[in-house]
Motif scaffolding. Structure first.
Motif, short mmCIF file in Angstrom:
data_model
loop_
_atom_site.label_atom_id
_atom_site.label_comp_id
_atom_site.label_asym_id
_atom_site.label_seq_id
_atom_site.Cartn_x
_atom_site.Cartn_y
_atom_site.Cartn_z
N THR A 106 48.85 38.36 75.81
CA THR A 106 49.45 37.14 76.36
C THR A 106 50.94 37.14 76.06
O THR A 106 51.42 37.87 75.19
CB THR A 106 48.81 35.88 75.75
N LEU A 107 51.67 36.30 76.77
CA LEU A 107 53.12 36.24 76.59
C LEU A 107 53.49 35.82 75.18
O LEU A 107 54.49 36.28 74.61
CB LEU A 107 53.72 35.27 77.61
N ASP A 193 56.25 32.16 83.92
CA ASP A 193 55.66 32.77 82.72
C ASP A 193 54.36 33.51 83.06
O ASP A 193 54.06 34.56 82.48
CB ASP A 193 55.39 31.71 81.66
N GLU A 197 53.86 37.44 82.38
CA GLU A 197 52.74 37.91 81.56
C GLU A 197 51.91 38.95 82.31
O GLU A 197 51.52 39.98 81.74
CB GLU A 197 51.86 36.74 81.14
N ASN A 201 51.34 43.16 81.58
CA ASN A 201 50.00 43.71 81.39
C ASN A 201 49.66 44.84 82.35
O ASN A 201 48.78 45.65 82.06
CB ASN A 201 48.95 42.60 81.53
#
Length: 885
Positions: A106-107, A193, A197, A201
């Motif tokens: 996750t961010l 965001d 994110e 990934n």
């Protein structure tokens, strides 16, 4: 002032009245009109070209389906994630084999330094634009049209996300047009965001220290620096952020996981410096941070080569993967409304869902938890590697099916073993083979071989007790016969004892009594018991052939299946199927599968205890004496040895109230083990010593498992000592009375000589009729307390046991299943087929073999035949008195 202005007007009027001004006025008017015309044409051209461009753009995207918000978000977040494997007790093993390794993050779990580096390098205006930067788009278009050597790129993070998750890497105007359209659309469906994110990934990062292709910032951080993305320092963050521009050029690792040479590493270091420069230019770092980071030696932080799970624990990794695929195939089939039973029965359906299951497991980030105890596995593996008495290692020529090249490879004695927790069926550990690099076949769970005399208690004696045909000491006939040309024998072809007790016949593993008794109960279809106990490769002939009683199965049985069947006796007659996968958890933490052990009643408690008590004798003076005498501890064990035709397979399966340990030895291309016995001992002694060595390794790791916590098998109330006639089994009117264990609920009928010899006939050996009475009187049973005391004292008396075994002629055990050595085939339908060794035990993709060469007679590991010691091993004191068979 007024006069001054009037004077100026007069001068201007005079100047304008001059002749040349007339031409000037005409010219300027024409120029102005031309300018207006040019401007009009230019605007019309722009509109025209814009219309053409818009039309062309529309034509490029006309076939692109506009997904809904939900569909688009699902597509973006549907990125592959590598599944992870675990030993028992949640101990991490490694990742599943896959083309691309990825771990989701996750961010919030990514260092701000990484985010700053990515934005400074890849998309400076990320938080300002709406998915595209028009200036960058036109610049890229102009560079492409002009075929410029300098390509600055113009894709935003949003565009790159669309390219990787929705579209392809195809280079075309159509793909670019769709990318622009979908990027602007995605900005309406996801926050900045969320987009960032997802980008972190999915983006590729080259290779990790194991040489595997990787994607995602967390995977890159772990694979390159062995730390989480949240813990990266500034230079490390800059290095990671710079890789995506050219992943395989900037990654520090080769395909094998080795560091690149200094020249190639410098490419990635230079790219890191470029990222640092961009961070400094955009204000993300100060002058001091920039200068300090430029001096940082990033190379020292690169992770050393990491072994993959398939390198460290290849047999374990493949076994967990295979069993997980079987489970997942049934889960996926169930979702499609297909019953799990059809997957087992229909090959095409099984193939289809196995492929789907494989894709699912390798790409959806599952966590697969197994039953394999790492410490136990390591201990057993060490015991396997250090065992010096396997036998001769041959050299064979194999042909590579792809190149056609023939080369010599080692052909050692292979080995398989399993440890099963009786009550639950948990497969705690196993031995897959001597060397995975030499042979990938798992000899514990996949190789199918003849199980020799280990078949006798499973198919003959336990069913006969269950049917009420015999008790532990009931008389059986050890008498030769000729049935349509089939003339089986004991290991000693000249031996026939006449009337013996079932207990002694099983302890000494006599073939003739087992075959005769099996023929007498065959009408009850005792092979059904094998099916109930998990024998998965039974052929129709296995249900009717007499030779099945001594292990002559058409396709054979695996070590796992054989040991699992013996665990039924330890469980009081309940079969609990062995398993490896404990549970499977998806990426969201939801458990989608959890194993539930199920008990299936096969034998009564009484039968199970009686056969167990008979099998105790195998270790106490029988064919397993050397195994028990070599243990470093005492315990209540029961079990059975076995040998197939010409010593091509040797077995020992032993169990206590807690666990069952089954081991096997043989060559992949079946050939006799009965050679070079002066260096390695006879095959039955080898398997005894190997079983003991493995059990000792279990004891050193977990004493409670090896000793069952000091517990013994519990005698059911309905198991009674009953006096009977050793000759007829009757309860009176005999001068040769003895006693042994019976099921108190059943009345075993007396027998006659004629009934004992049926259906094959034969004649009792006259010279041995007097001796049989002496043999039978040894079966008198003590009370249960005394029996327990006797079991606990066996270890201290191991020397005596070995002397007994040595001085007594060997009449079976792990050698006597060779009664099936007779290859002459009778003509009746009930005649045994030519003995099948249960298949070669070869991997299906194994290259074809050529001629065998002279074997290496050294001990040790099998990695290559030449590495084995050529020095004759020195036997232990207890092993020096070898059985003369």
């Amino acid at each position: 002032m007024k006069k001054l202005l009037e004077s100026w007007d007069q001068h201007i009027q005079a100047f304008s009245d001059k002749p040349f001004m007339k031409y000037f006025r005409i010219s300027s008017s024409v120029i102005w009109n031309l300018f207006l015309l040019f401007l009009t044409l230019m605007l019309v051209g722009i509109v025209f070209l814009g219309s053409i461009g818009a039309g062309y753009f529309a034509s490029l995207v006309k076939d692109e389906k506009l997904s809904s918000k939900q569909e688009m978000r699902e597509t973006i977040f549907n990125y592959d994630e590598t599944s992870q494997l675990y030993f028992a007790n949640n101990q991490y093993l490694g990742k599943m084999r896959t083309d691309l390794e990825r771990t989701e993050t996750t961010l919030k779990q990514v260092s701000p330094k990484v985010i700053d580096a990515v934005l400074a390098t890849e998309d400076e205006y990320f938080y300002e634009h709406n998915g595209i930067v028009p200036k960058a788009v036109f610049r890229g278009l102009l560079q492409d049209v002009s075929n410029s050597s300098m390509q600055t790129g113009g894709s935003t993070l949003t565009q790159q996300l669309i390219k990787n998750q929705v579209l392809t890497n195809e280079v075309s105007y159509e793909r670019k047009a769709k990318e622009l359209l979908l990027a602007m659309r995605l900005e309406h469906f996801m926050t900045k965001d969320e987009i960032l994110e997802a980008y972190l990934n999915i983006i590729p990062y080259g290779r990790n220290s194991a040489g595997r292709n990787i994607a995602g910032v967390e995977t890159a951080s772990k694979g390159i620096f062995n730390k989480s993305a949240s813990d990266l320092n500034l230079p490390q963050a800059a290095y990671i952020a710079g890789i995506p521009q050219s992943p395989f050029a900037y990654t520090p690792y080769t395909q094998t996981g080795q560091l690149k040479d200094k020249k190639m590493l410098q490419l990635g270091v230079n790219r890191m410096k470029t990222v640092l420069y961009r961070m400094h230019e955009t204000g993300y770092i100060s002058d001091t941070e920039y200068k300090k980071a430029l001096k940082y030696n990033i190379v020292k932080d690169f992770r050393a080569r990491e072994k993959q799970a398939t390198e460290k624990y290849p047999y374990v990794t493949y076994e967990i993967e295979d069993q997980a695929k079987d489970i997942m195939a049934k889960i996926l089939a169930k979702k499609d409304g297909i019953e799990a039973k059809r997957i087992d029965k229909e090959s095409k359906l099984r193939e289809k869902y196995t492929i789907l299951a494989d894709r699912e497991l390798r790409s959806k980030g599952y966590k697969i938890y197994s039953t394999i105890d790492k410490k136990l596995y390591d201990a057993m593996d060490k015991a396997k590697d250090s065992f010096p008495y396997y036998g001769a290692t041959y050299t064979k020529n194999v042909t590579d099916p792809e190149t056609g090249e023939t080369k010599p490879v080692a052909d050692p004695v292979q080995v398989g073993g399993v440890v099963i927790e009786n009550e639950t069926g948990r497969l705690l550990s196993f031995i897959g083979g001597r060397d995975f690099k030499l042979e990938e076949l798992n000899h514990a769970t996949q190789a199918k071989r003849s199980n020799g005399s280990t078949m006798k208690p499973l198919l003959v004696y336990a069913p006969a007790i269950e049917y009420g045909r015999i008790g532990a000491g009931s008389p059986v006939a050890d008498v030769k016969f000729n049935y349509g040309g089939w003339q089986p024998s004991n290991f000693d072809v000249n031996e026939e004892r006449g009337i013996v007790s079932a207990r002694d016949a099983l302890k000494d593993s006599l073939n003739l009594p087992a075959i005769r008794l099996y023929a007498q109960i065959m009408a009850n279809k005792p092979a059904n018991f094998l099916e109930k106990m998990g024998f998965s490769n039974l052929d129709a002939d296995d249900y009717t052939n007499y030779s099945t009683s001594i292990g002559a199965l058409k396709y054979g049985v695996t070590v796992e299946e054989n040991a699992n069947a013996f665990a039924t006796f330890a469980n009081g007659g309940d079969f609990v199927d062995a398993y490896v996968v404990e549970k499977i958890v998806d990426r969201n933490g939801k458990t989608i599968y959890k194993h539930k052990s199920k008990k299936k009643r096969v034998f009564s408690e009484e039968t199970s205890y009686i056969i167990t008590d008979m099998l105790r004798d195998v270790f106490n003076g029988g064919t397993g004496s050397k195994a028990k005498g070599s243990l470093n501890f005492s315990g209540d064990f029961a079990g059975k040895t076995g040998t197939s035709q010409e010593y091509k397979d040797v077995w020992l399966v032993g169990y206590n109230p807690k666990i069952t340990l089954g081991v096997w030895m043989g060559y992949d291309q079946p050939k006799t083990l009965n050679q070079y016995n002066g260096a390695y001992f006879d095959p039955s002694t080898r398997i005894n010593l190997f079983w003991a060595r493995v059990m000792n390794s279990i004891y050193s790791t977990d004493p409670k498992l090896a000793t069952a916590g000091g517990s013994s098998f519990t005698r059911p109330p309905n198991v009674v000592n009953r006096s009977f006639c050793a000759d007829t089994g009757g309860y009176s009117g005999c001068g040769n009375m003895t006693s042994d264990l019976f099921n108190g609920s059943l009345s075993v009928p007396p027998v006659t000589i004629s009934s004992l010899l049926s259906p094959f006939g034969g004649t009792l050996p006259a010279k041995k009729e007097e001796k049989k009475n002496v043999n039978n009187t040894t079966t008198d049973k003590k009370n249960e307390d005394k029996k327990k005391n006797e079991s606990s004292s066996n270890n201290s008396n191991s020397s005596s046991s070995n002397n007994t075994q040595t001085n007594k002629p060997s009449t079976g055990g792990s050698n006597n299943s060779t009664g099936s050595d007779n290859t002459s085939k009778p003509e009746s339908n009930n005649k045994p087929p030519a003995t099948n060794n249960g298949g070669s035990g070869n991997s299906s993709n194994k290259p074809s073999t050529g001629t065998e060469e002279k074997p290496s007679t050294g001990g040790g590991n099998s990695g290559s035949g030449s590495n084995e010691s050529t020095e004759k091993p020195k036997p232990k004191p207890d092993d020096s008195k070898e059985d003369k068979e």
